[in-house]
Design a protein around this motif. Structure first.
Motif, PDB file in Angstrom:
ATOM      1  N   PRO A 160       0.807  -1.230   0.000  1.00  0.00           N
ATOM      2  CA  PRO A 160       0.000   0.000   0.000  1.00  0.00           C
ATOM      3  C   PRO A 160       0.835   1.272   0.000  1.00  0.00           C
ATOM      4  O   PRO A 160       0.392   2.304  -0.522  1.00  0.00           O
ATOM      5  CB  PRO A 160      -0.818  -0.112   1.290  1.00  0.00           C
ATOM      6  CG  PRO A 160      -0.869  -1.561   1.588  1.00  0.00           C
ATOM      7  CD  PRO A 160       0.453  -2.092   1.141  1.00  0.00           C
ATOM      8  N   TYR A 161       2.043   1.225   0.583  1.00  0.00           N
ATOM      9  CA  TYR A 161       2.914   2.400   0.538  1.00  0.00           C
ATOM     10  C   TYR A 161       3.279   2.738  -0.906  1.00  0.00           C
ATOM     11  O   TYR A 161       3.341   3.910  -1.292  1.00  0.00           O
ATOM     12  CB  TYR A 161       4.187   2.166   1.348  1.00  0.00           C
ATOM     13  CG  TYR A 161       4.040   2.372   2.828  1.00  0.00           C
ATOM     14  CD1 TYR A 161       3.807   3.642   3.354  1.00  0.00           C
ATOM     15  CD2 TYR A 161       4.151   1.312   3.713  1.00  0.00           C
ATOM     16  CE1 TYR A 161       3.683   3.838   4.720  1.00  0.00           C
ATOM     17  CE2 TYR A 161       4.030   1.490   5.084  1.00  0.00           C
ATOM     18  CZ  TYR A 161       3.791   2.766   5.577  1.00  0.00           C
ATOM     19  OH  TYR A 161       3.663   2.950   6.932  1.00  0.00           O
ATOM     20  N   VAL A 162       3.545   1.709  -1.715  1.00  0.00           N
ATOM     21  CA  VAL A 162       3.799   1.944  -3.138  1.00  0.00           C
ATOM     22  C   VAL A 162       2.554   2.539  -3.793  1.00  0.00           C
ATOM     23  O   VAL A 162       2.626   3.529  -4.529  1.00  0.00           O
ATOM     24  CB  VAL A 162       4.197   0.632  -3.849  1.00  0.00           C
ATOM     25  CG1 VAL A 162       4.311   0.855  -5.356  1.00  0.00           C
ATOM     26  CG2 VAL A 162       5.519   0.096  -3.301  1.00  0.00           C
ATOM     27  N   HIS A 195      -7.968   5.884   7.844  1.00  0.00           N
ATOM     28  CA  HIS A 195      -6.593   5.469   8.106  1.00  0.00           C
ATOM     29  C   HIS A 195      -5.874   5.367   6.763  1.00  0.00           C
ATOM     30  O   HIS A 195      -6.491   5.473   5.701  1.00  0.00           O
ATOM     31  CB  HIS A 195      -6.548   4.102   8.798  1.00  0.00           C
ATOM     32  CG  HIS A 195      -6.922   4.125  10.246  1.00  0.00           C
ATOM     33  ND1 HIS A 195      -6.085   4.613  11.229  1.00  0.00           N
ATOM     34  CD2 HIS A 195      -8.040   3.701  10.885  1.00  0.00           C
ATOM     35  CE1 HIS A 195      -6.669   4.499  12.405  1.00  0.00           C
ATOM     36  NE2 HIS A 195      -7.858   3.952  12.220  1.00  0.00           N
ATOM     37  N   SER A 196      -4.586   5.122   6.805  1.00  0.00           N
ATOM     38  CA  SER A 196      -3.824   4.865   5.593  1.00  0.00           C
ATOM     39  C   SER A 196      -4.209   3.506   5.014  1.00  0.00           C
ATOM     40  O   SER A 196      -4.802   2.658   5.705  1.00  0.00           O
ATOM     41  CB  SER A 196      -2.323   4.879   5.890  1.00  0.00           C
ATOM     42  OG  SER A 196      -1.978   3.761   6.695  1.00  0.00           O
ATOM     43  N   LEU A 197      -3.861   3.282   3.749  1.00  0.00           N
ATOM     44  CA  LEU A 197      -4.105   1.968   3.142  1.00  0.00           C
ATOM     45  C   LEU A 197      -3.343   0.882   3.898  1.00  0.00           C
ATOM     46  O   LEU A 197      -3.858  -0.211   4.125  1.00  0.00           O
ATOM     47  CB  LEU A 197      -3.660   1.972   1.676  1.00  0.00           C
ATOM     48  CG  LEU A 197      -4.278   2.991   0.727  1.00  0.00           C
ATOM     49  CD1 LEU A 197      -3.775   2.761  -0.698  1.00  0.00           C
ATOM     50  CD2 LEU A 197      -5.802   2.935   0.757  1.00  0.00           C
ATOM     51  N   ALA A 198      -2.105   1.196   4.298  1.00  0.00           N
ATOM     52  CA  ALA A 198      -1.265   0.203   4.958  1.00  0.00           C
ATOM     53  C   ALA A 198      -1.849  -0.262   6.293  1.00  0.00           C
ATOM     54  O   ALA A 198      -1.606  -1.392   6.723  1.00  0.00           O
ATOM     55  CB  ALA A 198       0.142   0.759   5.162  1.00  0.00           C
ATOM     56  N   LEU A 217     -10.184  -5.199  -0.979  1.00  0.00           N
ATOM     57  CA  LEU A 217      -9.345  -4.909  -2.135  1.00  0.00           C
ATOM     58  C   LEU A 217      -7.890  -4.738  -1.737  1.00  0.00           C
ATOM     59  O   LEU A 217      -6.983  -5.263  -2.402  1.00  0.00           O
ATOM     60  CB  LEU A 217      -9.858  -3.633  -2.824  1.00  0.00           C
ATOM     61  CG  LEU A 217      -9.063  -3.115  -4.030  1.00  0.00           C
ATOM     62  CD1 LEU A 217      -8.963  -4.180  -5.104  1.00  0.00           C
ATOM     63  CD2 LEU A 217      -9.724  -1.857  -4.580  1.00  0.00           C
ATOM     64  N   ILE A 218      -7.638  -4.025  -0.650  1.00  0.00           N
ATOM     65  CA  ILE A 218      -6.282  -3.774  -0.174  1.00  0.00           C
ATOM     66  C   ILE A 218      -5.579  -5.078   0.192  1.00  0.00           C
ATOM     67  O   ILE A 218      -4.346  -5.182   0.119  1.00  0.00           O
ATOM     68  CB  ILE A 218      -6.312  -2.818   1.035  1.00  0.00           C
ATOM     69  CG1 ILE A 218      -6.768  -1.417   0.591  1.00  0.00           C
ATOM     70  CG2 ILE A 218      -4.961  -2.728   1.732  1.00  0.00           C
ATOM     71  CD1 ILE A 218      -7.156  -0.520   1.751  1.00  0.00           C
ATOM     72  N   ALA A 238       1.898  -5.370  -7.490  1.00  0.00           N
ATOM     73  CA  ALA A 238       0.714  -5.305  -6.626  1.00  0.00           C
ATOM     74  C   ALA A 238       0.428  -3.871  -6.219  1.00  0.00           C
ATOM     75  O   ALA A 238      -0.734  -3.427  -6.192  1.00  0.00           O
ATOM     76  CB  ALA A 238       0.913  -6.181  -5.395  1.00  0.00           C
ATOM     77  N   GLY A 239       1.467  -3.105  -5.884  1.00  0.00           N
ATOM     78  CA  GLY A 239       1.276  -1.708  -5.504  1.00  0.00           C
ATOM     79  C   GLY A 239       0.745  -0.860  -6.637  1.00  0.00           C
ATOM     80  O   GLY A 239      -0.208  -0.077  -6.459  1.00  0.00           O
ATOM     81  N   TYR A 240       1.317  -0.997  -7.817  1.00  0.00           N
ATOM     82  CA  TYR A 240       0.870  -0.209  -8.958  1.00  0.00           C
ATOM     83  C   TYR A 240      -0.561  -0.570  -9.362  1.00  0.00           C
ATOM     84  O   TYR A 240      -1.365   0.306  -9.701  1.00  0.00           O
ATOM     85  CB  TYR A 240       1.801  -0.437 -10.150  1.00  0.00           C
ATOM     86  CG  TYR A 240       3.201   0.093  -9.956  1.00  0.00           C
ATOM     87  CD1 TYR A 240       3.440   1.291  -9.284  1.00  0.00           C
ATOM     88  CD2 TYR A 240       4.300  -0.606 -10.448  1.00  0.00           C
ATOM     89  CE1 TYR A 240       4.727   1.773  -9.107  1.00  0.00           C
ATOM     90  CE2 TYR A 240       5.587  -0.133 -10.279  1.00  0.00           C
ATOM     91  CZ  TYR A 240       5.799   1.062  -9.607  1.00  0.00           C
ATOM     92  OH  TYR A 240       7.074   1.532  -9.442  1.00  0.00           O
ATOM     93  N   ARG A 241      -0.875  -1.844  -9.318  1.00  0.00           N
ATOM     94  CA  ARG A 241      -2.212  -2.276  -9.729  1.00  0.00           C
ATOM     95  C   ARG A 241      -3.267  -1.882  -8.702  1.00  0.00           C
ATOM     96  O   ARG A 241      -4.400  -1.564  -9.078  1.00  0.00           O
ATOM     97  CB  ARG A 241      -2.203  -3.787  -9.974  1.00  0.00           C
ATOM     98  CG  ARG A 241      -1.455  -4.159 -11.246  1.00  0.00           C
ATOM     99  CD  ARG A 241      -1.091  -5.628 -11.335  1.00  0.00           C
ATOM    100  NE  ARG A 241      -0.500  -5.937 -12.630  1.00  0.00           N
ATOM    101  CZ  ARG A 241       0.094  -7.091 -12.932  1.00  0.00           C
ATOM    102  NH1 ARG A 241       0.186  -8.052 -12.006  1.00  0.00           N
ATOM    103  NH2 ARG A 241       0.605  -7.299 -14.129  1.00  0.00           N
TER     104      ARG A 241
END
Length: 249
Positions: free
Chosen positions: A19-21, A40-43, A113-114, A235-238
């Motif tokens: 998620p950071y990416v 919250h953040s995604l991470a 999704l995350i 995974a991050g980009y997608r």
């Protein structure tokens, strides 16, 4: 022996840096909506589905976090495991459908999704329906017990980068693609991505055939590094691509 978290694809460390990416590539609109629904953040929610998967509330809808394929590896099973969960989530969020859902439901679908999109990219979660049962057997690397085959590959980012690496720092190192290469990586549907994952990660079964021996090749970690790095960044980009598509308007 090194510890592994065999119940979690990518372990908490691997899940955490994806998620950071993604967050570096969100549009302002998508970032704002994710913050609104998640608070919250995604991470923060990266491993949420693993921690709660055994609860009574999620047990019936949270079985299987893996891709399944035929023995040849050529055909991903679309309605099972991570692919089934991901397809259901995207159907509910896509085409503006999320606007008709309660905020609490959108939040849960975002959490799905995350988690499930990164799961789809984990080497040990690309499985053959008629192949090895890799969850239980113990494996040994250079004389050291590494836990299960599945758990060893779940924790591959820790093995290649060290167990004290900061996920955000690793994400910065992984985020190296040009805009054009990111577009190419995100081309197609999540079904195409699943097959791409399967084509790349099936090598772990060729390197370590299920022949009754627990011994891994001595250079398994070195062999795996480039493939694992690719899976993490893809995974991050997608993930960012889908969030921008659904929430970036």
């Amino acid at each position: 022996a090194m510890g592994v978290q065999s119940a979690m694809a990518w372990s908490g460390f691997g899940h955490g840096n994806i998620p950071y990416v993604a967050e570096q590539h969100l549009t302002p609109e998508a970032k704002e909506k994710c913050q609104y629904y998640l608070r919250h953040s995604l991470a923060y929610y990266a491993s949420w589905m693993d921690y709660w998967r055994g609860s009574e509330h999620f047990r019936k809808v949270n079985s299987g976090h893996s891709n399944k394929t035929t023995k040849s590896g050529k055909n991903v099973i679309l309605n099972r495991g991570a692919m089934g969960h991901l397809a259901n989530t995207l159907n509910e969020l896509g085409n503006g459908n999320y606007k008709n859902l309660p905020d609490s439901v959108v939040r849960q679908r975002l959490i799905n999704l995350i988690h499930y999109l990164p799961d789809m990219h984990c080497p040990s979660h690309c499985k053959y329906i008629d192949g090895r049962d890799d969850a239980a057997p113990k494996v040994i690397l250079k004389g050291k017990l590494m836990g299960s085959f599945h758990g060893f590959y779940d924790s591959m980012p820790e093995h290649t980068y060290g167990w004290d690496k900061d996920p955000a720092e690793l994400a910065a190192e992984l985020d190296t693609y040009s805009k054009g290469k990111i577009r190419k990586t995100c081309k197609g549907t999540h079904y195409d991505w699943a097959q791409d994952c399967m084509n790349r990660t099936h090598l772990i079964h060729k390197w370590n055939p299920n022949d009754g021996t627990p011994d891994l090749l001595d250079d398994t970690i070195e062999r795996s590094k480039d493939m694992v790095d690719t899976q993490l960044r893809h995974a991050g980009y997608r993930l960012a691509h889908l969030l921008n598509r659904y929430f970036g308007e």
